[in-house]
Design a protein around this motif. Structure first.
Motif, PDB file in Angstrom:
ATOM      1  N   ALA A 217      11.079 -17.780  -8.959  1.00 14.91           N
ATOM      2  CA  ALA A 217      10.370 -17.296  -7.780  1.00 14.91           C
ATOM      3  C   ALA A 217       8.942 -16.871  -8.077  1.00 14.91           C
ATOM      4  CB  ALA A 217      11.139 -16.123  -7.169  1.00 14.91           C
ATOM      5  N   TYR A 218       8.114 -16.938  -7.034  1.00 19.77           N
ATOM      6  CA  TYR A 218       6.736 -16.463  -7.060  1.00 19.77           C
ATOM      7  C   TYR A 218       6.653 -15.120  -6.321  1.00 19.77           C
ATOM      8  CZ  TYR A 218       5.384 -21.420  -7.930  1.00 19.77           C
ATOM      9  OH  TYR A 218       5.243 -22.684  -8.413  1.00 19.77           O
ATOM     10  N   ASN A 219       5.578 -14.397  -6.593  1.00 18.79           N
ATOM     11  CA  ASN A 219       5.232 -13.212  -5.810  1.00 18.79           C
ATOM     12  C   ASN A 219       3.783 -12.860  -6.093  1.00 18.79           C
ATOM     13  OD1 ASN A 219       5.402 -12.037  -8.397  1.00 18.79           O
ATOM     14  ND2 ASN A 219       6.338 -10.153  -7.651  1.00 18.79           N
ATOM     15  N   PHE A 220       3.341 -11.737  -5.595  1.00 18.38           N
ATOM     16  CA  PHE A 220       2.044 -11.183  -5.951  1.00 18.38           C
ATOM     17  C   PHE A 220       2.267  -9.962  -6.839  1.00 18.38           C
ATOM     18  CE2 PHE A 220       1.317 -13.369  -1.961  1.00 18.38           C
ATOM     19  CZ  PHE A 220       0.107 -14.018  -2.156  1.00 18.38           C
ATOM     20  N   ARG A 221       1.440  -9.813  -7.858  1.00 22.33           N
ATOM     21  CA  ARG A 221       1.462  -8.590  -8.652  1.00 22.33           C
ATOM     22  C   ARG A 221       0.529  -7.603  -7.946  1.00 22.33           C
ATOM     23  NH1 ARG A 221       4.142  -9.625 -13.941  1.00 22.33           N
ATOM     24  NH2 ARG A 221       3.378  -7.598 -14.584  1.00 22.33           N
ATOM     25  N   MET A 222       1.128  -6.717  -7.170  1.00 20.28           N
ATOM     26  CA  MET A 222       0.330  -5.786  -6.366  1.00 20.28           C
ATOM     27  C   MET A 222      -0.280  -4.691  -7.238  1.00 20.28           C
ATOM     28  SD  MET A 222       2.809  -5.174  -3.060  1.00 20.28           S
ATOM     29  CE  MET A 222       4.155  -4.546  -4.080  1.00 20.28           C
ATOM     30  N   CYS A 223      -1.540  -4.422  -6.995  1.00 18.70           N
ATOM     31  CA  CYS A 223      -2.150  -3.204  -7.524  1.00 18.70           C
ATOM     32  C   CYS A 223      -2.087  -2.167  -6.409  1.00 18.70           C
ATOM     33  CB  CYS A 223      -3.596  -3.464  -7.939  1.00 18.70           C
ATOM     34  SG  CYS A 223      -4.403  -2.024  -8.683  1.00 18.70           S
ATOM     35  N   LEU A 224      -1.300  -1.113  -6.643  1.00 15.32           N
ATOM     36  CA  LEU A 224      -1.107  -0.061  -5.654  1.00 15.32           C
ATOM     37  C   LEU A 224      -1.681   1.253  -6.172  1.00 15.32           C
ATOM     38  CD1 LEU A 224       2.584  -0.784  -4.585  1.00 15.32           C
ATOM     39  CD2 LEU A 224       0.480  -1.571  -3.464  1.00 15.32           C
ATOM     40  N   THR A 225      -1.957   2.163  -5.245  1.00 15.43           N
ATOM     41  CA  THR A 225      -2.434   3.489  -5.621  1.00 15.43           C
ATOM     42  C   THR A 225      -1.764   4.551  -4.757  1.00 15.43           C
ATOM     43  OG1 THR A 225      -4.399   4.885  -5.933  1.00 15.43           O
ATOM     44  CG2 THR A 225      -4.408   3.436  -4.020  1.00 15.43           C
ATOM     45  N   ASP A 226      -1.591   5.737  -5.334  1.00 15.18           N
ATOM     46  CA  ASP A 226      -1.122   6.880  -4.562  1.00 15.18           C
ATOM     47  C   ASP A 226      -2.235   7.907  -4.390  1.00 15.18           C
ATOM     48  OD1 ASP A 226      -1.244   7.716  -7.188  1.00 15.18           O
ATOM     49  OD2 ASP A 226       0.784   8.540  -7.258  1.00 15.18           O
ATOM     50  N   ASN A 227      -3.477   7.473  -4.587  1.00 16.17           N
ATOM     51  CA  ASN A 227      -4.643   8.338  -4.387  1.00 16.17           C
ATOM     52  C   ASN A 227      -5.091   8.226  -2.936  1.00 16.17           C
ATOM     53  OD1 ASN A 227      -7.106   9.611  -4.281  1.00 16.17           O
ATOM     54  ND2 ASN A 227      -8.072   8.386  -5.880  1.00 16.17           N
ATOM     55  N   PRO A 228      -4.873   9.271  -2.105  1.00 14.30           N
ATOM     56  CA  PRO A 228      -5.204   9.172  -0.679  1.00 14.30           C
ATOM     57  C   PRO A 228      -6.667   8.853  -0.411  1.00 14.30           C
ATOM     58  CG  PRO A 228      -3.867  11.121  -1.121  1.00 14.30           C
ATOM     59  CD  PRO A 228      -4.287  10.581  -2.455  1.00 14.30           C
ATOM     60  N   GLY A 229      -7.554   9.246  -1.321  1.00 10.78           N
ATOM     61  CA  GLY A 229      -8.980   8.993  -1.122  1.00 10.78           C
ATOM     62  C   GLY A 229      -9.394   7.561  -1.417  1.00 10.78           C
ATOM     63  N   ASN A 230      -8.480   6.768  -1.966  1.00 13.46           N
ATOM     64  CA  ASN A 230      -8.803   5.380  -2.332  1.00 13.46           C
ATOM     65  C   ASN A 230      -7.685   4.449  -1.886  1.00 13.46           C
ATOM     66  OD1 ASN A 230     -10.311   3.286  -3.609  1.00 13.46           O
ATOM     67  ND2 ASN A 230      -9.023   3.438  -5.434  1.00 13.46           N
ATOM     68  N   ARG A 231      -7.106   4.727  -0.727  1.00 16.79           N
ATOM     69  CA  ARG A 231      -5.872   4.060  -0.351  1.00 16.79           C
ATOM     70  C   ARG A 231      -5.923   3.478   1.052  1.00 16.79           C
ATOM     71  NH1 ARG A 231      -0.968   8.033  -0.195  1.00 16.79           N
ATOM     72  NH2 ARG A 231      -2.039   8.617   1.750  1.00 16.79           N
ATOM     73  N   LEU A 232      -5.490   2.217   1.158  1.00 16.43           N
ATOM     74  CA  LEU A 232      -5.277   1.558   2.440  1.00 16.43           C
ATOM     75  C   LEU A 232      -3.789   1.292   2.572  1.00 16.43           C
ATOM     76  CD1 LEU A 232      -6.361   0.023   4.994  1.00 16.43           C
ATOM     77  CD2 LEU A 232      -6.411  -2.028   3.539  1.00 16.43           C
ATOM     78  N   MET A 233      -3.140   1.912   3.554  1.00 11.60           N
ATOM     79  CA  MET A 233      -1.708   1.704   3.728  1.00 11.60           C
ATOM     80  C   MET A 233      -1.444   0.279   4.229  1.00 11.60           C
ATOM     81  SD  MET A 233      -0.740   4.511   2.568  1.00 11.60           S
ATOM     82  CE  MET A 233       1.031   4.236   2.743  1.00 11.60           C
ATOM     83  N   ILE A 234      -0.333  -0.279   3.814  1.00  8.17           N
ATOM     84  CA  ILE A 234       0.037  -1.630   4.213  1.00  8.17           C
ATOM     85  C   ILE A 234       0.761  -1.563   5.555  1.00  8.17           C
ATOM     86  CG2 ILE A 234       1.478  -3.628   3.645  1.00  8.17           C
ATOM     87  CD1 ILE A 234       0.926  -3.015   0.687  1.00  8.17           C
ATOM     88  N   SER A 235       0.206  -2.230   6.528  1.00  5.56           N
ATOM     89  CA  SER A 235       0.785  -2.206   7.864  1.00  5.56           C
ATOM     90  C   SER A 235       1.792  -3.344   8.018  1.00  5.56           C
ATOM     91  CB  SER A 235      -0.312  -2.328   8.925  1.00  5.56           C
ATOM     92  OG  SER A 235      -1.060  -3.514   8.734  1.00  5.56           O
ATOM     93  N   LYS A 236       2.557  -3.282   9.074  1.00  6.16           N
ATOM     94  CA  LYS A 236       3.520  -4.339   9.368  1.00  6.16           C
ATOM     95  C   LYS A 236       2.750  -5.637   9.591  1.00  6.16           C
ATOM     96  CE  LYS A 236       7.295  -5.350  12.632  1.00  6.16           C
ATOM     97  NZ  LYS A 236       8.022  -4.821  13.821  1.00  6.16           N
ATOM     98  N   PRO A 237       2.976  -6.664   8.762  1.00  6.81           N
ATOM     99  CA  PRO A 237       2.147  -7.867   8.875  1.00  6.81           C
ATOM    100  C   PRO A 237       2.473  -8.683  10.119  1.00  6.81           C
ATOM    101  CG  PRO A 237       3.882  -8.205   7.265  1.00  6.81           C
ATOM    102  CD  PRO A 237       3.966  -6.762   7.670  1.00  6.81           C
ATOM    103  N   GLU A 238       1.446  -9.306  10.673  1.00  5.63           N
ATOM    104  CA  GLU A 238       1.663 -10.231  11.779  1.00  5.63           C
ATOM    105  C   GLU A 238       2.517 -11.387  11.256  1.00  5.63           C
ATOM    106  OE1 GLU A 238      -0.956 -12.911  14.965  1.00  5.63           O
ATOM    107  OE2 GLU A 238      -1.943 -11.455  13.630  1.00  5.63           O
ATOM    108  N   GLY A 239       3.532 -11.753  12.004  1.00  4.36           N
ATOM    109  CA  GLY A 239       4.462 -12.779  11.556  1.00  4.36           C
ATOM    110  C   GLY A 239       5.708 -12.210  10.903  1.00  4.36           C
ATOM    111  N   TYR A 240       5.796 -10.884  10.845  1.00  4.96           N
ATOM    112  CA  TYR A 240       6.972 -10.215  10.267  1.00  4.96           C
ATOM    113  C   TYR A 240       8.247 -10.652  10.976  1.00  4.96           C
ATOM    114  CZ  TYR A 240       9.983  -6.202   8.977  1.00  4.96           C
ATOM    115  OH  TYR A 240      11.004  -5.389   8.520  1.00  4.96           O
TER     116      TYR A 240
END
Length: 502
Positions: A217-240
């Motif tokens: 299988a394939y996927n994306f290696r996500m770079c995530l952060t828990d720093n609120p000052g540098n964070r964009l939350m992931i919203s429900k994607p269109e096409g979900y």
């Protein structure tokens, strides 16, 4: 007409490393990258390096990780890093060596490779641009240049019987299942007439050890952060599509409470987040057509993987069928605003764990990886476990959903990778070297397919191409003693016993 000494297709870390080596040896080179960002997975989120055994990494590959350390004011080599820092290091190399790198150009898949006899003379892009070269290196993850050059290759899993292996082909089950036991496979539980859940096959497709065309299988290696000052939350994607997550919901109902995706920190507040269980960020079974698909079909596969994986994160953080304690545990994580600024902070590189694999006169098998016979012409070493992610979900013998295709076999020591595995058959092409989609079985490639190894082989491929260019122009005729001398002088590790770094 401009003619390069080396035309390198694929601006992966392997491709950039190859261009650096060509520059060091005084040859002209151009790197052609399909996307707008060089580095492939090395700059695409894979910041928790699959290094295996560090003593097996040398040459420019080791220098890359040492330069990462310097960016963080650390000594030695650094194997944990942010995508933007990896990109800086490769950009530094490009600037220091004045490398010519062309981004946003893709090989014309129908008539993009021009040959005279056994030699490639030029390659044409979709845009119509033509690149003429004396030697060619395919450093792409897909192997498009190799695949459209008349070179033999395979897609999928060879049967174990072909090379006397044990890990190839369809894997036995359900003992290797990474899902909780007891997951009902039907849309309406207990009702076969309602049909199987999405991506669940009725069976494994054959007996254990038989070959097929399925891919890990394939996927994306996500770079995530828990720093609120540098964070964009992931919203429900269109096409979900909620049905895509029914296995996830049922795994939770059967007791799964963690391992929905990794949170391996590469810095104090950033991760490399990879797949972590039988139901995680891998979009099992949805990539099997990718290697030989055209660009439009690949773009659809890329987009489907993005929607699914963003949907995994949103679902785990927000869906009412996910218990509150799980939602709260994963709630702090979002995308760093200072990463992937030109692609909406989402990784630009899909993790193509496996695509085409060349079939040369020499095929690396698990016997090589287990060091069961000598390899006298090492071009570099591998050392990571033989590692395959799952290829599919299926209904197992107990009537429940099971994963199939995964294995992870640790190695006792590093192993040499034959130069001949990067070289096509003489009858097929004499001026092409393939360091990424090289000649190896699915089982062996599960170990080779790591970024440090790709950089090692990229450097060795360029060195061999230059030596061929200075001799009779045929990559099959490179005198190994000369190649060995150049590589040892370049601090490559070719063997961990007997020979070592020069």
């Amino acid at each position: 007409m401009k003619q390069y000494d080396l035309v390198i297709y694929g601006g992966t870390a392997a491709g950039i490393t190859a261009a650096v080596q060509a520059s060091i040896m005084g040859k002209s080179a151009v790197v052609i990258e399909q996307s707008r960002r060089i580095g492939g997975m090395t700059t695409g989120g894979l910041g928790d390096t699959d290094v295996g055994m560090k003593e097996a990494v040398g040459g420019l590959s080791l220098e890359f990780y040492q330069r990462i350390a310097q960016k963080y004011a650390q000594d030695g080599a650094c194997w944990l890093f942010e995508p933007k820092v990896a990109l800086e290091v490769l950009q530094d190399w490009v600037a220091e060596h004045n490398l010519e790198v062309v981004c946003g150009e893709r090989l014309e898949l129908k008539n993009g490779v021009t040959r005279q006899g056994s030699r490639i003379t030029s390659i044409t892009m979709e845009s119509g641009k033509v690149y003429h070269g004396k030697m060619f290196i395919d450093a792409s993850y897909e192997g498009d240049l190799m695949g459209h050059s008349g070179v033999s290759y395979v897609v999928g899993r060879e049967p174990n019987a072909r090379y006397g292996e044990t890990l190839n082909g369809i894997q036995p089950g359900p003992e290797l299942n990474e899902l909780p036991p007891g997951i009902d496979p039907y849309v309406i539980k207990g009702m076969p007439s309602s049909g199987l859940l999405p991506r669940v096959n009725a069976d494994r497709g054959g007996d254990a050890g038989e070959g097929d065309r399925k891919l890990q299988a394939y996927n994306f290696r996500m770079c995530l952060t828990d720093n609120p000052g540098n964070r964009l939350m992931i919203s429900k994607p269109e096409g979900y599509n909620e049905a895509d997550y029914e296995i996830l919901f049922r795994a939770i109902e059967q007791g799964q409470r963690s391992r929905f995706f990794k949170l391996n920190r590469v810095t104090a507040d950033k991760t490399d987040s990879n797949n972590n269980s039988g139901i995680s960020t891998d979009f099992n079974g949805m990539n099997h057509s990718y290697p030989e698909a055209d660009y439009a079909a690949r773009d659809k596969i890329w987009e489907a993987h993005r929607i699914y994986q963003q949907g995994v994160v949103w679902t785990i953080q927000n869906h009412p069928r996910v218990p509150e304690e799980i939602r709260e545990a994963y709630k702090p994580w979002g995308l760093p605003l200072d990463e992937f600024t030109d692609s909406g902070h989402w990784p630009s590189q899909l993790y193509i764990r496996e695509s085409r694999r060349m079939t040369g006169d020499y095929v690396v098998t698990e016997h090589d990886v287990r060091r069961e016979h000598p390899v006298p012409d090492s071009a570099g070493m591998g050392s990571f476990a033989m590692d395959s992610h799952h290829t599919q979900y299926y209904v197992n013998e107990d009537g429940h959903v099971s994963t199939e295709g995964g294995f992870y076999i640790r190695l006792a020591e590093p192993y040499p990778i034959s130069y001949r595995a990067m070289v096509p058959k003489r009858s097929e092409c004499t001026n092409l070297i393939v360091p990424v989609c090289l000649s190896a079985t699915h089982a062996a490639y599960g170990s080779i397919r790591m970024e440090p190894v790709f950089m090692i082989l990229g450097q060795s491929a360029a060195a061999a191409a230059v030596l061929a260019l200075e001799a009779d122009g045929m990559v099959q005729d490179v005198e190994y003693g000369q190649l060995q001398a150049v590589l040892l002088e370049s601090n490559q590790v070719l063997y961990t016993t007997g020979l070592s770094r020069g």
